[in-house]
Scaffold this motif. Structure first.
Motif, PDB file in Angstrom:
ATOM      1  N   TYR A  93      32.958  40.668  35.602  1.00 26.74           N
ATOM      2  CA  TYR A  93      34.303  41.218  35.781  1.00 26.74           C
ATOM      3  C   TYR A  93      34.272  42.738  35.802  1.00 26.74           C
ATOM      4  N   TYR A 175      44.820  35.534  40.744  1.00 27.60           N
ATOM      5  CA  TYR A 175      45.074  36.221  39.482  1.00 27.60           C
ATOM      6  C   TYR A 175      46.562  36.149  39.172  1.00 27.60           C
ATOM      7  N   TYR A 203      39.284  34.115  31.946  1.00 30.17           N
ATOM      8  CA  TYR A 203      39.323  35.519  31.552  1.00 30.17           C
ATOM      9  C   TYR A 203      40.759  35.960  31.238  1.00 30.17           C
ATOM     10  N   LYS A 229      39.265  42.397  38.329  1.00 29.80           N
ATOM     11  CA  LYS A 229      38.654  41.569  39.360  1.00 29.80           C
ATOM     12  C   LYS A 229      37.446  40.844  38.787  1.00 29.80           C
ATOM     13  N   LEU A 230      37.185  39.652  39.310  1.00 23.96           N
ATOM     14  CA  LEU A 230      36.024  38.882  38.916  1.00 23.96           C
ATOM     15  C   LEU A 230      34.868  39.142  39.870  1.00 23.96           C
TER      16      LEU A 230
END
Length: 233
Positions: A93, A175, A203, A229-230
């Motif tokens: 991440y 997200y 997350y 962001k992943l």
């Protein structure tokens, strides 16, 4: 719930103010832009048992500086002025944080940064294992977030209110970002949270501040929430 057809775009599918059951109306006098940020504090007494608490060091391969981040990823957009990038390759991440904040250990969280003079203004990230592959697999967006804020984020003495919920799709990953307030008899805090699922992990990023400073910090702190962001690991 309709998904966004544009990568990186935001979809706000719910009213600007959403209230938890038995919560009185709380108005926001300021307009709610969809491209700004906020921080969070220890005062929330979050009950996030089960979250993996290993924190990556800000050196070596685990987490890289903003300069390495921008060079390695060749980002289409530049890192915003007065922000730095935190990148954790092993844990998958990345996010931006205000450049004058410093890292610190927040129990039960993988990474965290706080204001140098006002430590209750901070951002932190945690994650836990999951067998889900996407955030939508958890259920309807509004129901999932209502339950999360009421049953996980809020202490028994706090009154939770949710003001806005948005969905963002970036590079095929979804997200959910939402703004909420936790009110106590003598103290209130506001925050943004972004949740996502990937790499077999669920997350959570939270960035917030106390209510009396919220109107001044809101735009700045939403940058942090929107930047999460992943990375594929």
């Amino acid at each position: 719930m309709a998904a966004s057809s544009l990568s990186g775009s935001w979809v706000s599918s719910l009213p600007k103010q959403l209230y938890m059951p038995n919560s009185p109306s709380i108005s926001r006098s300021n307009a709610i832009p969809t491209s700004t940020v906020k921080a969070h504090s220890k005062e929330m007494h979050l009950n996030e048992k089960g979250f993996i608490g290993r924190r990556s060091a800000l050196s070596g391969i685990g987490a890289l500086t903003a300069s390495i981040f921008s060079g390695s990823f060749a980002l289409a957009e530049e890192i915003p002025e007065n922000f730095k990038a935190f990148v954790d390759f092993p844990d998958g991440y990345t996010y931006y944080y205000p450049s004058d904040w410093r890292d610190f250990d927040f129990r039960g969280h993988d990474s965290a940064f706080k204001d140098r003079t006002l430590p209750l203004q901070n951002v932190r990230v945690s994650f836990k294992p999951t067998d889900k592959s996407d955030i939508r697999d958890l259920g309807p967006m509004d129901e999932v977030i209502f339950s999360l804020v009421k049953n996980i984020f809020a202490a028994p003495t706090q009154r939770p209110t949710i003001f806005d919920i948005q969905e963002r799709t970036t590079n095929g990953k979804n997200y959910w970002t939402f703004e909420y307030e936790l009110a106590s008899p003598n103290f209130s805090r506001s925050a943004f949270a972004t949740i996502a699922i990937g790499n077999g992990r669920y997350y959570t990023l939270i960035v917030g501040a106390n209510e009396r400073r919220w109107s001044r910090l809101r735009k700045k702190l939403k940058v942090v929430a929107d930047s999460f962001k992943l990375l594929d690991i």
